[in-house]
Design an enzyme around this catalytic site. Sequence first.
Site, PDB file in Angstrom:
ATOM      1  N   ASP A   1      -1.010  -7.450  -5.454  1.00 48.17           N
ATOM      2  CA  ASP A   1      -2.328  -7.478  -4.818  1.00 48.17           C
ATOM      3  C   ASP A   1      -2.194  -8.299  -3.542  1.00 48.17           C
ATOM      4  O   ASP A   1      -1.984  -9.505  -3.596  1.00 48.17           O
ATOM      5  CB  ASP A   1      -3.341  -8.126  -5.774  1.00 48.17           C
ATOM      6  CG  ASP A   1      -4.741  -8.164  -5.177  1.00 48.17           C
ATOM      7  OD1 ASP A   1      -4.899  -7.801  -3.987  1.00 48.17           O
ATOM      8  OD2 ASP A   1      -5.673  -8.562  -5.896  1.00 48.17           O
TER       9      ASP A   1
ATOM     10  N   GLY B   1       0.848  -1.202   0.000  1.00 50.23           N
ATOM     11  CA  GLY B   1       0.000   0.000   0.000  1.00 50.23           C
ATOM     12  C   GLY B   1       0.876   1.242   0.000  1.00 50.23           C
ATOM     13  O   GLY B   1       0.513   2.282   0.548  1.00 50.23           O
TER      14      GLY B   1
ATOM     15  N   ARG C   1      -2.133  -0.133  -7.176  1.00 52.12           N
ATOM     16  CA  ARG C   1      -2.133   0.928  -8.184  1.00 52.12           C
ATOM     17  C   ARG C   1      -0.697   1.278  -8.573  1.00 52.12           C
ATOM     18  O   ARG C   1       0.252   0.781  -7.976  1.00 52.12           O
ATOM     19  CB  ARG C   1      -2.915   2.153  -7.747  1.00 52.12           C
ATOM     20  CG  ARG C   1      -2.449   2.816  -6.485  1.00 52.12           C
ATOM     21  CD  ARG C   1      -3.233   4.110  -6.274  1.00 52.12           C
ATOM     22  NE  ARG C   1      -3.433   4.380  -4.879  1.00 52.12           N
ATOM     23  CZ  ARG C   1      -3.629   5.598  -4.367  1.00 52.12           C
ATOM     24  NH1 ARG C   1      -3.663   6.646  -5.146  1.00 52.12           N
ATOM     25  NH2 ARG C   1      -3.807   5.769  -3.084  1.00 52.12           N
TER      26      ARG C   1
ATOM     27  N   TYR D   1     -15.459  -0.224   8.934  1.00 46.99           N
ATOM     28  CA  TYR D   1     -14.007   0.045   9.050  1.00 46.99           C
ATOM     29  C   TYR D   1     -13.555  -0.150  10.504  1.00 46.99           C
ATOM     30  O   TYR D   1     -12.562  -0.834  10.778  1.00 46.99           O
ATOM     31  CB  TYR D   1     -13.766   1.484   8.586  1.00 46.99           C
ATOM     32  CG  TYR D   1     -12.367   2.018   8.746  1.00 46.99           C
ATOM     33  CD1 TYR D   1     -11.303   1.469   8.038  1.00 46.99           C
ATOM     34  CD2 TYR D   1     -12.112   3.113   9.584  1.00 46.99           C
ATOM     35  CE1 TYR D   1     -10.013   1.997   8.174  1.00 46.99           C
ATOM     36  CE2 TYR D   1     -10.841   3.640   9.712  1.00 46.99           C
ATOM     37  CZ  TYR D   1      -9.795   3.075   9.006  1.00 46.99           C
ATOM     38  OH  TYR D   1      -8.528   3.596   9.131  1.00 46.99           O
TER      39      TYR D   1
ATOM     40  N   GLN E   1      -1.656   7.464   1.132  1.00 47.68           N
ATOM     41  CA  GLN E   1      -1.323   8.692   1.878  1.00 47.68           C
ATOM     42  C   GLN E   1      -0.156   8.467   2.842  1.00 47.68           C
ATOM     43  O   GLN E   1       0.776   9.268   2.888  1.00 47.68           O
ATOM     44  CB  GLN E   1      -2.546   9.193   2.664  1.00 47.68           C
ATOM     45  CG  GLN E   1      -2.316  10.576   3.257  1.00 47.68           C
ATOM     46  CD  GLN E   1      -3.339  10.988   4.309  1.00 47.68           C
ATOM     47  OE1 GLN E   1      -4.200  10.203   4.711  1.00 47.68           O
ATOM     48  NE2 GLN E   1      -3.249  12.217   4.768  1.00 47.68           N
TER      49      GLN E   1
ATOM     50  N   LYS F   1     -11.010  -2.936  12.071  1.00 51.96           N
ATOM     51  CA  LYS F   1      -9.788  -2.564  12.811  1.00 51.96           C
ATOM     52  C   LYS F   1      -9.778  -3.244  14.182  1.00 51.96           C
ATOM     53  O   LYS F   1      -8.744  -3.717  14.641  1.00 51.96           O
ATOM     54  CB  LYS F   1      -9.692  -1.043  12.971  1.00 51.96           C
ATOM     55  CG  LYS F   1      -9.372  -0.302  11.670  1.00 51.96           C
ATOM     56  CD  LYS F   1      -8.000  -0.673  11.148  1.00 51.96           C
ATOM     57  CE  LYS F   1      -7.614   0.071   9.894  1.00 51.96           C
ATOM     58  NZ  LYS F   1      -6.394  -0.420   9.265  1.00 51.96           N
TER      59      LYS F   1
ATOM     60  N   ASP G   1       2.155  -1.939  -4.371  1.00 50.49           N
ATOM     61  CA  ASP G   1       0.772  -1.449  -4.343  1.00 50.49           C
ATOM     62  C   ASP G   1       0.026  -2.080  -5.505  1.00 50.49           C
ATOM     63  O   ASP G   1       0.629  -2.587  -6.450  1.00 50.49           O
ATOM     64  CB  ASP G   1       0.736   0.095  -4.468  1.00 50.49           C
ATOM     65  CG  ASP G   1      -0.542   0.703  -3.881  1.00 50.49           C
ATOM     66  OD1 ASP G   1      -1.625   0.445  -4.435  1.00 50.49           O
ATOM     67  OD2 ASP G   1      -0.447   1.413  -2.867  1.00 50.49           O
TER      68      ASP G   1
HETATM   69  P1  NAD Z   1      -4.736   5.010   1.397  1.00 55.09           P
HETATM   70  O1  NAD Z   1      -6.091   4.627   0.935  1.00 55.09           O
HETATM   71  O2  NAD Z   1      -4.220   6.358   1.073  1.00 55.09           O
HETATM   72  O3  NAD Z   1      -3.664   3.958   0.888  1.00 55.09           O
HETATM   73  C1  NAD Z   1      -3.927   2.578   0.850  1.00 55.09           C
HETATM   74  C2  NAD Z   1      -3.149   2.010  -0.320  1.00 55.09           C
HETATM   75  O4  NAD Z   1      -3.422   0.600  -0.363  1.00 55.09           O
HETATM   76  C3  NAD Z   1      -3.585   2.591  -1.680  1.00 55.09           C
HETATM   77  O5  NAD Z   1      -2.471   3.083  -2.388  1.00 55.09           O
HETATM   78  C4  NAD Z   1      -4.224   1.413  -2.385  1.00 55.09           C
HETATM   79  O6  NAD Z   1      -4.006   1.395  -3.795  1.00 55.09           O
HETATM   80  C5  NAD Z   1      -3.531   0.230  -1.715  1.00 55.09           C
HETATM   81  N1  NAD Z   1      -4.304  -1.011  -1.850  1.00 55.09           N
HETATM   82  C6  NAD Z   1      -5.640  -1.150  -1.775  1.00 55.09           C
HETATM   83  N2  NAD Z   1      -5.967  -2.434  -2.008  1.00 55.09           N
HETATM   84  C7  NAD Z   1      -4.815  -3.105  -2.217  1.00 55.09           C
HETATM   85  C8  NAD Z   1      -4.515  -4.458  -2.515  1.00 55.09           C
HETATM   86  N3  NAD Z   1      -5.484  -5.386  -2.649  1.00 55.09           N
HETATM   87  N4  NAD Z   1      -3.214  -4.809  -2.657  1.00 55.09           N
HETATM   88  C9  NAD Z   1      -2.220  -3.881  -2.536  1.00 55.09           C
HETATM   89  N5  NAD Z   1      -2.457  -2.585  -2.270  1.00 55.09           N
HETATM   90  C10 NAD Z   1      -3.746  -2.208  -2.123  1.00 55.09           C
HETATM   91  O7  NAD Z   1      -4.712   4.754   2.982  1.00 55.09           O
HETATM   92  P2  NAD Z   1      -3.758   5.440   4.069  1.00 55.09           P
HETATM   93  O8  NAD Z   1      -4.444   6.646   4.557  1.00 55.09           O
HETATM   94  O9  NAD Z   1      -2.380   5.516   3.559  1.00 55.09           O
HETATM   95  O10 NAD Z   1      -3.884   4.359   5.235  1.00 55.09           O
HETATM   96  C11 NAD Z   1      -2.948   3.329   5.415  1.00 55.09           C
HETATM   97  C12 NAD Z   1      -3.341   2.535   6.641  1.00 55.09           C
HETATM   98  O11 NAD Z   1      -3.387   3.412   7.781  1.00 55.09           O
HETATM   99  C13 NAD Z   1      -4.730   1.892   6.572  1.00 55.09           C
HETATM  100  O12 NAD Z   1      -4.719   0.672   7.265  1.00 55.09           O
HETATM  101  C14 NAD Z   1      -5.606   2.873   7.310  1.00 55.09           C
HETATM  102  O13 NAD Z   1      -6.726   2.246   7.862  1.00 55.09           O
HETATM  103  C15 NAD Z   1      -4.655   3.336   8.395  1.00 55.09           C
HETATM  104  N6  NAD Z   1      -5.059   4.634   8.953  1.00 55.09           N
HETATM  105  C16 NAD Z   1      -4.986   5.770   8.199  1.00 55.09           C
HETATM  106  C17 NAD Z   1      -5.378   6.982   8.732  1.00 55.09           C
HETATM  107  C18 NAD Z   1      -5.316   8.264   7.935  1.00 55.09           C
HETATM  108  O14 NAD Z   1      -5.796   9.295   8.411  1.00 55.09           O
HETATM  109  N7  NAD Z   1      -4.730   8.252   6.745  1.00 55.09           N
HETATM  110  C19 NAD Z   1      -5.832   7.047  10.064  1.00 55.09           C
HETATM  111  C20 NAD Z   1      -5.944   5.872  10.794  1.00 55.09           C
HETATM  112  C21 NAD Z   1      -5.521   4.671  10.235  1.00 55.09           C
HETATM  113  C1  AKB Z   2     -10.664   7.837   8.483  1.00 56.12           C
HETATM  114  O1  AKB Z   2     -11.184   8.958   8.622  1.00 56.12           O
HETATM  115  O2  AKB Z   2     -11.280   6.839   8.090  1.00 56.12           O
HETATM  116  C2  AKB Z   2      -9.212   7.687   8.854  1.00 56.12           C
HETATM  117  C3  AKB Z   2      -9.100   7.161  10.234  1.00 56.12           C
HETATM  118  C4  AKB Z   2      -9.210   8.104  11.376  1.00 56.12           C
HETATM  119  O3  AKB Z   2      -8.926   5.990  10.430  1.00 56.12           O
HETATM  120  N1  AKB Z   2      -8.552   8.919   8.648  1.00 56.12           N
END
Ligand code: NAD
Ligand code: AKB
Length: 314
Positions: free
Chosen positions: A54, A10, A38, A144, A14, A148, A36
């Site tokens: 994947d 992934g 994508r 979600y 972000q 988690k 990833d």
């Molecule tokens: P994101 O959606 O920006 O990135 C996720 C990446 O995973 C994407 O690039 C997507 O293409 C890739 N992906 C999706 N399906 C896939 C697959 N089958 N195989 C390989 N790659 C795949 O998410 P993020 O914000 O970077 O979050 C990353 C992790 O952190 C997640 O577990 C999310 O729940 C957790 N998280 C994020 C936040 C936040 O605010 N960004 C907050 C709490 C928890």
């Molecule tokens: C969301 O809003 O889903 C994420 C998180 C707090 O897990 N940024």
Amino acid sequence: MIRERILVIGASGQIGVELTLALRKMYGNNNVVASDLREENELLKGTGPYVSLDVMNKEMLHVQVIRQNITQIYLLAAILSATGEKNPNLAWHLNMQSLLNVLDIAREEKIYKVYWPSSIAVFGPTSPKQNCPQQTIIEPTTVYGISKYAGEFWCNYYYQRYQVDVRSLRYPGLISYKSAPGGGTTDYAVEIYHEALEEKQYTCFLKEDTYLPMMYMPDAIRATIELMEAPAANISIRTSYNLSSMSFSPKEIGAAIKNYIPEFTMAYEPDYRQSIADSWPQSIDDSVARNDWGWKHEYDLERMTKDMLENLRK
Ligand code: NAD
Ligand code: AKB
């Protein structure tokens, strides 16, 4: 000494982009394999190895882990809260199966360490709203959050039963300028900076007084690396650590931006994401992380706003 070979799954997301770049700085570009579904993010291009992967394809994942001599896995692939409510089955399937695939392979291949993020979304309306503690009532209402919470217990299970050294943080909403957010309820706090600079106006999908726990990406990346570097003996939480730095409402982030862009205005059109936000705590008690492995945040709303606007202007 083990020569680390790290797989980030992934990596184009972000968090993935910034975490991959930070890990490459620490461990050497060629020792951090980005992957990833994508295409490779522009910021990663030319900085180290990239494989298209994947995570749901367990065989393909297993082959890559062996072929690349992987010693640590960071699993970031997931569907976040807002997108998850549009397609609950897909969110459950991806969020659970990706973790089980990684934990199984880690057990079989004796992967040295695994990182998997949880979220403040594990908490629900019955959890304390203020200073929500590490251990409390946890009754999430989004798919979600459910995924988690279940994931946290799978991490604990693989640690207790198979000694997989899996570590986790319950991130708050993350704010960054390098890569776009991926479908969460807290995404407004990133969009607002872009719109303030481009349009001088932002229409927020949450009400003006909706307080949520948030964190600037440099703090989140540092927390992740500090947790992963901490001696195993210091890690008392094998589900997932509460992590915190600031809480603010849309009105407050708007006011912080107005200090730099006086003509900036805001409007409010709450949508389905309001009920998700209302189900989460407004602030988090992360004293266990602070005591166990010395976590300390650096950015508050004011410092983050200055840095976000400076970097986005560039
Ligand atoms: P994101 O959606 O920006 O990135 C996720 C990446 O995973 C994407 O690039 C997507 O293409 C890739 N992906 C999706 N399906 C896939 C697959 N089958 N195989 C390989 N790659 C795949 O998410 P993020 O914000 O970077 O979050 C990353 C992790 O952190 C997640 O577990 C999310 O729940 C957790 N998280 C994020 C936040 C936040 O605010 N960004 C907050 C709490 C928890
Ligand atoms: C969301 O809003 O889903 C994420 C998180 C707090 O897990 N940024």
